[in-house]
Design an enzyme around this catalytic site. Structure first.
Site, PDB file in Angstrom:
ATOM      1  N   THR A  16      23.810  -0.200 -69.322  1.00 16.62           N
ATOM      2  CA  THR A  16      24.759  -1.184 -69.866  1.00 16.62           C
ATOM      3  C   THR A  16      24.174  -1.747 -71.161  1.00 16.62           C
ATOM      4  OG1 THR A  16      23.852  -3.079 -68.650  1.00 16.62           O
ATOM      5  CG2 THR A  16      25.576  -1.784 -67.542  1.00 16.62           C
ATOM      6  N   GLY A  17      25.069  -2.057 -72.114  1.00 12.23           N
ATOM      7  CA  GLY A  17      24.558  -2.462 -73.418  1.00 12.23           C
ATOM      8  C   GLY A  17      23.811  -1.314 -74.067  1.00 12.23           C
ATOM      9  N   GLY A  18      24.409  -0.137 -74.005  1.00 12.09           N
ATOM     10  CA  GLY A  18      23.732   1.067 -74.485  1.00 12.09           C
ATOM     11  C   GLY A  18      24.032   1.410 -75.932  1.00 12.09           C
ATOM     12  N   THR A  19      24.629   0.473 -76.660  1.00 12.66           N
ATOM     13  CA  THR A  19      25.022   0.790 -78.040  1.00 12.66           C
ATOM     14  C   THR A  19      24.017   0.301 -79.068  1.00 12.66           C
ATOM     15  OG1 THR A  19      26.313  -1.263 -78.253  1.00 12.66           O
ATOM     16  CG2 THR A  19      27.470   0.692 -77.432  1.00 12.66           C
ATOM     17  N   GLY A  21      19.720  -1.453 -79.784  1.00 12.13           N
ATOM     18  CA  GLY A  21      18.423  -1.940 -79.306  1.00 12.13           C
ATOM     19  C   GLY A  21      17.820  -1.138 -78.168  1.00 12.13           C
ATOM     20  N   GLY A  23      18.809  -0.675 -75.099  1.00 10.14           N
ATOM     21  CA  GLY A  23      19.733   0.168 -74.333  1.00 10.14           C
ATOM     22  C   GLY A  23      19.934   1.510 -75.009  1.00 10.14           C
ATOM     23  N   SER A 143      13.167 -10.908 -69.318  1.00 12.07           N
ATOM     24  CA  SER A 143      12.563 -11.340 -70.593  1.00 12.07           C
ATOM     25  C   SER A 143      11.237 -12.040 -70.314  1.00 12.07           C
ATOM     26  CB  SER A 143      13.489 -12.325 -71.301  1.00 12.07           C
ATOM     27  OG  SER A 143      12.783 -13.031 -72.314  1.00 12.07           O
ATOM     28  N   TYR A 156      18.670 -19.590 -71.650  1.00 13.15           N
ATOM     29  CA  TYR A 156      18.396 -18.141 -71.687  1.00 13.15           C
ATOM     30  C   TYR A 156      17.331 -17.773 -70.655  1.00 13.15           C
ATOM     31  CZ  TYR A 156      16.802 -13.644 -73.620  1.00 13.15           C
ATOM     32  OH  TYR A 156      16.433 -12.325 -73.788  1.00 13.15           O
TER      33      TYR A 156
HETATM   34  N1  LIG Z   1      14.944  -8.295 -78.405  1.00 11.49           N
HETATM   35  C1  LIG Z   1      14.079  -8.999 -77.705  1.00 11.49           C
HETATM   36  O1  LIG Z   1      13.072  -9.451 -78.267  1.00 11.49           O
HETATM   37  C2  LIG Z   1      14.300  -9.236 -76.228  1.00 11.49           C
HETATM   38  C3  LIG Z   1      13.226  -9.758 -75.495  1.00 11.49           C
HETATM   39  C4  LIG Z   1      13.363  -9.919 -74.136  1.00 11.49           C
HETATM   40  C5  LIG Z   1      14.517  -9.543 -73.502  1.00 11.49           C
HETATM   41  N2  LIG Z   1      15.560  -9.032 -74.213  1.00 11.49           N
HETATM   42  C6  LIG Z   1      16.742  -8.591 -73.451  1.00 11.49           C
HETATM   43  O2  LIG Z   1      16.925  -7.202 -73.647  1.00 11.49           O
HETATM   44  C7  LIG Z   1      18.301  -6.859 -73.473  1.00 11.49           C
HETATM   45  C8  LIG Z   1      18.725  -5.979 -74.629  1.00 11.49           C
HETATM   46  O3  LIG Z   1      18.565  -6.711 -75.819  1.00 11.49           O
HETATM   47  P1  LIG Z   1      18.383  -6.057 -77.259  1.00 11.49           P
HETATM   48  O4  LIG Z   1      17.311  -6.841 -77.905  1.00 11.49           O
HETATM   49  O5  LIG Z   1      18.278  -4.580 -77.152  1.00 11.49           O
HETATM   50  O6  LIG Z   1      19.758  -6.556 -77.899  1.00 11.49           O
HETATM   51  P2  LIG Z   1      20.886  -5.900 -78.791  1.00 11.49           P
HETATM   52  O7  LIG Z   1      20.320  -4.940 -79.778  1.00 11.49           O
HETATM   53  O8  LIG Z   1      21.684  -7.069 -79.268  1.00 11.49           O
HETATM   54  O9  LIG Z   1      21.755  -5.053 -77.748  1.00 11.49           O
HETATM   55  C9  LIG Z   1      22.511  -5.683 -76.753  1.00 11.49           C
HETATM   56  C10 LIG Z   1      23.460  -4.662 -76.157  1.00 11.49           C
HETATM   57  O10 LIG Z   1      24.188  -5.302 -75.098  1.00 11.49           O
HETATM   58  C11 LIG Z   1      25.579  -5.156 -75.339  1.00 11.49           C
HETATM   59  N3  LIG Z   1      26.256  -6.314 -74.778  1.00 11.49           N
HETATM   60  C12 LIG Z   1      26.080  -7.619 -75.082  1.00 11.49           C
HETATM   61  N4  LIG Z   1      26.888  -8.373 -74.335  1.00 11.49           N
HETATM   62  C13 LIG Z   1      27.584  -7.523 -73.543  1.00 11.49           C
HETATM   63  C14 LIG Z   1      28.582  -7.698 -72.557  1.00 11.49           C
HETATM   64  N5  LIG Z   1      29.053  -8.915 -72.243  1.00 11.49           N
HETATM   65  N6  LIG Z   1      29.073  -6.609 -71.926  1.00 11.49           N
HETATM   66  C15 LIG Z   1      28.621  -5.374 -72.239  1.00 11.49           C
HETATM   67  N7  LIG Z   1      27.690  -5.150 -73.171  1.00 11.49           N
HETATM   68  C16 LIG Z   1      27.180  -6.217 -73.817  1.00 11.49           C
HETATM   69  C17 LIG Z   1      25.699  -5.044 -76.868  1.00 11.49           C
HETATM   70  O11 LIG Z   1      26.890  -4.414 -77.288  1.00 11.49           O
HETATM   71  P3  LIG Z   1      28.217  -5.269 -77.676  1.00 11.49           P
HETATM   72  O12 LIG Z   1      27.737  -6.504 -78.386  1.00 11.49           O
HETATM   73  O13 LIG Z   1      29.016  -4.346 -78.543  1.00 11.49           O
HETATM   74  O14 LIG Z   1      28.878  -5.565 -76.385  1.00 11.49           O
HETATM   75  C18 LIG Z   1      24.483  -4.151 -77.143  1.00 11.49           C
HETATM   76  O15 LIG Z   1      24.783  -2.799 -76.837  1.00 11.49           O
HETATM   77  C19 LIG Z   1      19.038  -8.192 -73.348  1.00 11.49           C
HETATM   78  O16 LIG Z   1      19.328  -8.433 -71.987  1.00 11.49           O
HETATM   79  C20 LIG Z   1      18.040  -9.205 -73.868  1.00 11.49           C
HETATM   80  O17 LIG Z   1      18.230 -10.478 -73.295  1.00 11.49           O
HETATM   81  C21 LIG Z   1      15.487  -8.876 -75.566  1.00 11.49           C
END
Ligand SMILES: NC(=O)c1ccc[n+]([C@@H]2O[C@H](COP(=O)([O-])OP(=O)(O)OC[C@H]3O[C@@H](n4cnc5c(N)ncnc54)[C@H](OP(=O)(O)O)[C@@H]3O)[C@@H](O)[C@H]2O)c1
Length: 256
Positions: A16-19, A21, A23, A143, A156
């Protein structure tokens, strides 16, 4: 596409969220190791771009949907049932950032973040349980913030603590089928979300908090998710694995 390993030959994975980062990087990694991958996201244009980027042909199924919407989750699981009939790996990864001092968290923001990060994740797993093969693996994206108090992270971090807790209970409930459930706690990972939250002038100070002296990449996380999803982790269950360069476990700087 270079195939170096084949730990996921014949396996079906949902990200999920595979588009974007982590995912997207994980979907790419699983594909490279032989999996057929289902990716989700809310935005069709981003889904189309991810499918083109992954270049996996009919080994990639993209389903548009919001994890906070149960009807969308039903449509997702129905699409997977029709195409594949089962799942061997779920990376419940979709999530959003939200960082505000506690006094500034509105009820609307509380509901928005809980709907996606906690409710969305809970029902993603619930709805996929009937599709999970025996000995499947579920990996929840939590996280590092669940492990440390950080100003601005109350909402968060609490959603992330909640989903780590789910990993333990789901592991207890599904273990009789050999299904393992773990969470990962990424640190500072340079994805679009990271860049949304932290401005370029803040990056060096953040990296300095990490004892190995660098920020993480989406591929750092994909490597660990692939490990947890593979048979190599067949005795790892109910755990949270930090992927953070030591951020949670250590204090950077000299002693004395
Ligand atoms: N980056 C960091 O430093 C960090 C650190 C710790 C944890 N995380 C966690 O890692 C996970 C991935 O984050 P990332 O950093 O890879 O972020 P990202 O690049 O913003 O990617 C997030 C992905 O989730 C999708 N998404 C968001 N809301 C959604 C929804 N309601 N339904 C379905 N898809 C949804 C987005 O696509 P759409 O917006 O098009 O839906 C996108 O594909 C998150 O859970 C985040 O909290 C991130």
């Amino acid at each position: 596409m270079t195939r170096t390993l084949s730990r996921f030959d014949g396996k079906i994975a949902l990200v999920t969220g595979g588009t974007s980062g982590m995912g997207l990087a994980t979907a790419r990694r699983l594909l490279a190791e032989g999996a057929q991958v289902v990716i989700t996201g809310r935005d069709q244009a981003r889904l189309d771009a991810a499918v083109a980027d992954l270049a996996g042909g009919d080994r990639v199924l993209a389903v548009r949907g919001d994890v906070g919407n149960l009807a969308d989750l039903d449509a997702l699981t129905e699409a997977i049932r029709e195409r594949h009939g089962r799942l061997d790996l779920v990376f419940a990864n979709a999530g959003i950032a939200s960082f505000h001092p506690v006094e500034q968290v509105t009820e609307a923001e509380f509901d928005r973040v809980v709907d996606i990060n906690f409710k969305g994740l809970f029902f993603t797993v619930q709805k996929t349980v009937p599709l999970l093969a025996d000995h499947a693996s579920v990996v929840i994206n939590a996280s590092w913030t669940l492990h440390r108090g950080m100003p601005g992270a109350s909402l968060y971090a609490a959603t992330k603590a909640a989903v780590h807790n789910l990993a333990r209970t789901f592991a207890a409930e599904l273990g009789h089928r050999g299904i393992r459930v773990n969470s990962v706690s990424p640190g500072y990972i340079t994805t679009p979300m990271f860049h949304e939250v932290l401005q370029p002038h803040e990056h060096a100070a953040v990296a300095a908090k990490v004892v190995i002296g660098r920020l993480g990449t989406a591929e750092d996380v994909a490597d660990v998710v692939a490990f947890l999803g593979s048979d190599e982790a067949s005795y790892v269950n109910g755990q949270d694995l930090a992927i953070d360069g030591g951020l949670v476990a250590t204090i950077s700087g000299h002693s004395g």
